[in-house]
Enzyme design. Structure first.
Site: not given
Length: 316
Positions: A85, A243, A247, A270
């Protein structure tokens, strides 16, 4: 549209600090942004009781884990967790060089978005440095797949993200966010999107030592009835995919330089973001390092190939 690029590197003007809780550790941690010279890149410095400790360069070559967050360093030893973030805020606002002092092993989650980091950077101010910024320009498509999930970089005249998610939960379903990226778009459309999770997963995560600092104050939570249980509801109708875009921006900020191209992903995370970045940077025919050379009124900047920045992962 032509490429809208900043010619020169940036840093913060003054120190700015904030304090919060680590979403996984549940421990309070403080961080500070400090100005840094050109070609420093983004550097985290761990502060111990004895004083300054180990430094962690924010580069994909330093990634130690991508299970529930992006971690720099050794998961079993010295590390800095949940960097995505804060890295997204730096990427979104165009900050090239900064020293981030941190007195714990996890970046604070704050409200679950990047907005508090944006506000801290705004408080510090942004300074333009008299050194050219170098970009990674994608020159051919690069793709990676994992089951039904995939991610790819494609040549594009600008910096663009096209992120799609697909969840069985009707609270999320299938969502797409696609946009060119600049500081104004990041502030308006991405920075306030919060991390999210499912109530049914909480006990399992707690038992594994994760999400110890998670709460309705810093996460969107979907209940067993497949409804968002946060009192305030959603900040954007498709906050979940926004969001995921945040990321992705944070993960790709670990490239060591900003990129010119389009990043696309479907059902990513991720691990897939990091794998796609590694696939791109391991193929020297897929990208080139460029900087602006000439800018004429009313026309897009011209670019030329240059040497890689010293802090880039392929130079280490």
């Amino acid at each position: 549209m032509g490429i809208v690029l900043h010619d020169h590197q940036t840093t913060v003007k003054t120190r700015a600090s904030l304090t919060g809780t680590g979403v996984h550790s549940g421990k309070e941690v403080s961080i500070s942004f400090l100005p840094a010279d050109a070609d420093t890149g983004i550097v985290f410095q761990l502060l111990n009781e004895e004083g300054p400790g180990r430094e962690f360069r924010a580069l994909f070559s330093e990634i130690g884990a991508t299970d529930l967050c992006t971690m720099l360093g050794d998961p079993a030893g010295e590390h800095i967790a949940t960097v995505e973030h804060i890295m997204a805020a730096l990427f979104g606002l165009g900050i090239d060089n900064v020293l981030i002092e941190i007195d714990g092993h996890e970046v604070p989650i704050l409200d679950g978005s990047a907005m508090a980091f944006v506000e801290a950077i705004d408080h510090a101010g942004i300074e333009t440095l008299p050194v050219k910024r170098r970009y990674i320009r994608v020159v051919k498509p690069v793709r990676i797949e994992n089951g039904a999930s995939w991610a790819e970089f494609r040549p594009y005249d600008g910096t663009r993200f096209e992120v799609e998610i697909d969840f069985e939960s009707p609270a999320i379903g299938r969502q797409l966010f696609a946009s060119d990226i600049n500081a104004d778009i990041f502030r308006r459309d991405i920075a306030r999107a919060r991390t999210f999770g499912f109530m049914k997963d909480v006990e399992r995560l707690w038992a594994a030592g994760y999400a110890l600092g998670s709460s309705l104050e810093n996460s969107l939570v979907i209940g067993d009835d497949n409804r968002v249980i946060n009192m305030g509801g959603l900040r954007y109708p498709n906050e979940f995919v926004r969001h995921k875009t945040l990321d992705a921006m944070g993960d790709l900020a670990l490239a060591g330089a900003r990129f010119i191209g389009c990043f696309r992903s479907y059902r990513g995370g991720h691990r897939l973001n990091a794998a796609a970045l590694r696939r791109l940077l391991s193929d020297r025919t897929a990208f080139e390092i460029v900087e602006t050379t000439r800018r004429e009124r009313g026309r897009a900047a011209e670019m030329s190939a240059v040497n890689a920045p010293l802090y880039a992962p392929w130079m280490i």
